[in-house]
Design a protein around this motif. Structure first.
Motif, PDB file in Angstrom:
ATOM      1  N   THR A 343       0.824  -1.211   0.000  1.00 46.27           N
ATOM      2  CA  THR A 343       0.000   0.000   0.000  1.00 46.27           C
ATOM      3  C   THR A 343       0.855   1.256   0.000  1.00 46.27           C
ATOM      4  OG1 THR A 343      -0.169  -0.085   2.423  1.00 46.27           O
ATOM      5  CG2 THR A 343      -1.933  -1.122   1.171  1.00 46.27           C
ATOM      6  N   ALA A 344       2.110   1.138   0.434  1.00 47.06           N
ATOM      7  CA  ALA A 344       3.029   2.273   0.416  1.00 47.06           C
ATOM      8  C   ALA A 344       3.773   2.386  -0.920  1.00 47.06           C
ATOM      9  CB  ALA A 344       4.045   2.141   1.554  1.00 47.06           C
ATOM     10  N   GLY A 345       3.442   1.490  -1.865  1.00 44.59           N
ATOM     11  CA  GLY A 345       4.032   1.582  -3.195  1.00 44.59           C
ATOM     12  C   GLY A 345       5.218   0.683  -3.441  1.00 44.59           C
ATOM     13  N   VAL A 346       5.497  -0.246  -2.509  1.00 40.21           N
ATOM     14  CA  VAL A 346       6.608  -1.180  -2.691  1.00 40.21           C
ATOM     15  C   VAL A 346       6.028  -2.523  -3.118  1.00 40.21           C
ATOM     16  CG1 VAL A 346       8.589  -2.311  -1.628  1.00 40.21           C
ATOM     17  CG2 VAL A 346       7.935  -0.005  -0.897  1.00 40.21           C
ATOM     18  N   GLY A 348       5.189  -6.234  -3.698  1.00 37.95           N
ATOM     19  CA  GLY A 348       5.571  -7.398  -2.913  1.00 37.95           C
ATOM     20  C   GLY A 348       5.505  -8.695  -3.695  1.00 37.95           C
ATOM     21  N   ALA A 349       5.980  -9.761  -3.063  1.00 35.43           N
ATOM     22  CA  ALA A 349       6.071 -11.067  -3.712  1.00 35.43           C
ATOM     23  C   ALA A 349       4.928 -11.987  -3.339  1.00 35.43           C
ATOM     24  CB  ALA A 349       7.395 -11.741  -3.334  1.00 35.43           C
ATOM     25  N   ARG A 350       4.045 -11.546  -2.458  1.00 38.45           N
ATOM     26  CA  ARG A 350       2.912 -12.385  -2.059  1.00 38.45           C
ATOM     27  C   ARG A 350       1.720 -12.155  -2.996  1.00 38.45           C
ATOM     28  NH1 ARG A 350       2.511 -14.847   2.900  1.00 38.45           N
ATOM     29  NH2 ARG A 350       4.305 -14.652   4.302  1.00 38.45           N
ATOM     30  N   ALA A 351       1.100 -13.235  -3.404  1.00 45.32           N
ATOM     31  CA  ALA A 351      -0.062 -13.133  -4.290  1.00 45.32           C
ATOM     32  C   ALA A 351      -1.202 -12.385  -3.617  1.00 45.32           C
ATOM     33  CB  ALA A 351      -0.519 -14.527  -4.704  1.00 45.32           C
ATOM     34  N   SER A 352      -1.334 -12.544  -2.309  1.00 50.30           N
ATOM     35  CA  SER A 352      -2.456 -11.947  -1.588  1.00 50.30           C
ATOM     36  C   SER A 352      -2.453 -10.424  -1.643  1.00 50.30           C
ATOM     37  CB  SER A 352      -2.448 -12.412  -0.129  1.00 50.30           C
ATOM     38  OG  SER A 352      -1.235 -12.047   0.518  1.00 50.30           O
ATOM     39  N   VAL A 353      -1.268  -9.809  -1.717  1.00 48.95           N
ATOM     40  CA  VAL A 353      -1.243  -8.342  -1.720  1.00 48.95           C
ATOM     41  C   VAL A 353      -1.691  -7.782  -3.063  1.00 48.95           C
ATOM     42  CG1 VAL A 353       0.559  -8.251   0.038  1.00 48.95           C
ATOM     43  CG2 VAL A 353       1.207  -8.180  -2.369  1.00 48.95           C
ATOM     44  N   PRO A 357      -7.699  -5.392  -2.959  1.00 51.44           N
ATOM     45  CA  PRO A 357      -7.869  -4.064  -3.555  1.00 51.44           C
ATOM     46  C   PRO A 357      -7.038  -2.983  -2.863  1.00 51.44           C
ATOM     47  CG  PRO A 357      -9.984  -5.157  -3.373  1.00 51.44           C
ATOM     48  CD  PRO A 357      -8.993  -6.026  -2.644  1.00 51.44           C
ATOM     49  N   ALA A 358      -6.848  -3.126  -1.562  1.00 58.15           N
ATOM     50  CA  ALA A 358      -6.033  -2.136  -0.842  1.00 58.15           C
ATOM     51  C   ALA A 358      -4.587  -2.177  -1.300  1.00 58.15           C
ATOM     52  CB  ALA A 358      -6.120  -2.400   0.668  1.00 58.15           C
ATOM     53  N   GLY A 359      -4.152  -3.345  -1.764  1.00 60.71           N
ATOM     54  CA  GLY A 359      -2.765  -3.494  -2.179  1.00 60.71           C
ATOM     55  C   GLY A 359      -2.446  -2.821  -3.498  1.00 60.71           C
ATOM     56  N   THR A 360      -3.467  -2.572  -4.303  1.00 59.50           N
ATOM     57  CA  THR A 360      -3.232  -1.936  -5.608  1.00 59.50           C
ATOM     58  C   THR A 360      -3.855  -0.547  -5.700  1.00 59.50           C
ATOM     59  OG1 THR A 360      -5.193  -3.051  -6.514  1.00 59.50           O
ATOM     60  CG2 THR A 360      -3.068  -4.148  -6.810  1.00 59.50           C
ATOM     61  N   ALA A 361      -4.437  -0.077  -4.629  1.00 60.57           N
ATOM     62  CA  ALA A 361      -5.146   1.205  -4.655  1.00 60.57           C
ATOM     63  C   ALA A 361      -4.225   2.382  -4.969  1.00 60.57           C
ATOM     64  CB  ALA A 361      -5.855   1.436  -3.319  1.00 60.57           C
TER      65      ALA A 361
END
Length: 429
Positions: A343-346, A348-353, A357-361
């Motif tokens: 969510t901070a723009g880094v 990640g390697a986990r599929a769940s992020v 939707p919060a992970g790509t917002a």
């Protein structure tokens, strides 16, 4: 001897430096409540440092962080790992740059049993591509924390002007659209990308994979002169030669290529998604209002961009504090921190992020969609997986330069393959 110098420092010098640097390795041991973590200067590191008080409160541990630039980090690892120092517990390292060397020299502890016995950590949540790069001889020696994928940057306004309703889905379409847009817009290149012999290898790799090639085959033999590889070299070099910037140089890294794109001088640009803010930041880019992102175009073998871990966390095999080192990695590479970083723009390697939707917002919508394709189809390396990475990149990068300058790309690939095979044979001795 088990341990070898990373950058050629003599054992005598390493030993002398390690005594001065290590101070006798005090503070270690399995009962130590202090975890010594060495990290690189990166936004991921800054985010983790801000969250450390939470981890220390939950775990009862104290985290002693050493934060260094990349060159300093390499120098410290060279000294301490070669000397077998036990005053490093957790190490942030580059799987594709020094991962094979570290694993081969047994600098990295085998984390397989810890990972597989910890159901809450959910090792299956990590994408396959990045995990390939942190696995050595079927042993998990690191956990990926930061990823990169290659995507297509493009100019929406130029596509519309030339009558295209969507960005290219195939490499054939990319060539056709680049030619048309270039013809319609004098002074604007149809395509730009890295051209430097070593620098271009990483971005060229997605073209190589999408044509059905690779740097080596399953038996470890050089394959940069297969028909698929020759087609990839010819395509990449030809696209830059025929539709690249005027008077194109053959020493451009990402910064030079990005500058051409962000100053409005190119229609298409293939590059790592991690650099996208250079194109969307109004203080750096003139194309903020027109830049778009798309999945890497498909070649004969489909769309196969790289999906790589640029950084990972591992445990020093000489550490006497491995249990607590693992506790730190459980937290820092766990699902909660991975989502916070995402969510901070880094990336990640986990599929769940990526599924959350919060992970790509925080990403442009079309970039998030392109990343989804890349993470699903991605290949876990963007350069030869060898010990002497820089030397290998020089060898396999030569046909790129020759193709750009109009030389015999197929012949150059044959020459490079022979040199690369000798390199592989020498490295295996």
């Amino acid at each position: 001897m088990r341990r070898r110098s990373i950058i050629g420092t003599s054992l005598a010098v390493v030993a002398a430096m390690s005594l001065a640097a290590c101070g006798g390795g005090d503070g270690g041991g399995e009962d130590s409540k202090t975890v010594r973590v060495t990290l690189v200067n990166h936004v991921w590191t800054e985010n983790i440092r801000k969250a450390l008080p939470e981890f220390e409160k939950q775990s009862g541990l104290t985290v002693d962080v050493t934060q260094l630039g990349e060159d300093q980090l390499s120098d410290q690892y060279n000294v301490k790992l070669n000397a077998g120092s036990d005053d490093l517990d957790v190490m942030m390292y580059r799987p594709l740059q020094e991962g094979k060397l570290f694993a081969k020299n047994k600098y990295l502890a085998d984390l397989s049993e810890r990972v597989k016995s910890d159901s809450a950590f959910e090792i299956g949540d990590f994408q396959a591509g990045p995990m390939q790069a942190t696995t050595y001889e079927d042993n998990i020696v690191g956990l990926p924390i930061i990823t990169e994928q290659e995507v297509l940057y493009y100019r929406k306004d130029l596509l519309t002007k030339s009558g295209f309703t969507a960005p290219p889905k195939t490499l054939d379409e990319l060539k056709a659209q680049a030619a048309k847009i270039e013809a319609d817009n004098p002074g604007v290149a149809g395509f730009v990308a890295r051209t430097g012999k070593a620098a271009a290898v990483t971005q060229f790799s997605s073209f190589l994979f999408s044509f059905g090639g690779d740097f080596v085959d399953s038996s470890g033999k050089a394959t940069v002169n297969t028909e698929q590889a020759k087609q990839a070299y010819a395509y990449y070099g030809g696209l830059l030669r025929d539709h690249g910037p005027e008077n194109i140089s053959t020493d451009m890294s990402w910064s030079e290529a990005m500058a051409i794109f962000t100053q409005g001088k190119a229609a298409f640009y293939t590059e790592a998604n991690s650099l996208y803010k250079n194109a969307t930041d109004p203080t750096k880019s003139k194309v903020v209002d027109s830049v778009g992102f798309a999945a890497f175009p498909a070649g004969p073998a489909g769309s196969k961009p790289y999906n790589i871990p640029s950084w990972a966390l591992g445990v020093n095999d000489s550490s006497e504090n491995k249990d607590n080192a693992w506790k730190f990695i459980q937290w820092a590479a766990g699902k909660e921190q991975a989502l916070a970083q995402q969510t901070a723009g880094v990336p990640g390697a986990r599929a769940s992020v990526w599924a959350n939707p919060a992970g790509t917002a925080s990403y442009p919508k079309d970039l998030a969609e392109a990343n989804t394709v890349s993470t699903a189809n991605g290949v876990g390396h963007d350069r030869p997986l060898v010990v002497k990475v820089a030397q290998a990149r020089e060898i396999v990068g030569q046909p790129i330069v020759d193709a750009i300058t109009g030389k015999d790309a197929a012949g150059s690939a044959d020459t490079a393959n022979a040199a690369f095979q000798k390199f592989l044979d020498d490295e295996a001795k």
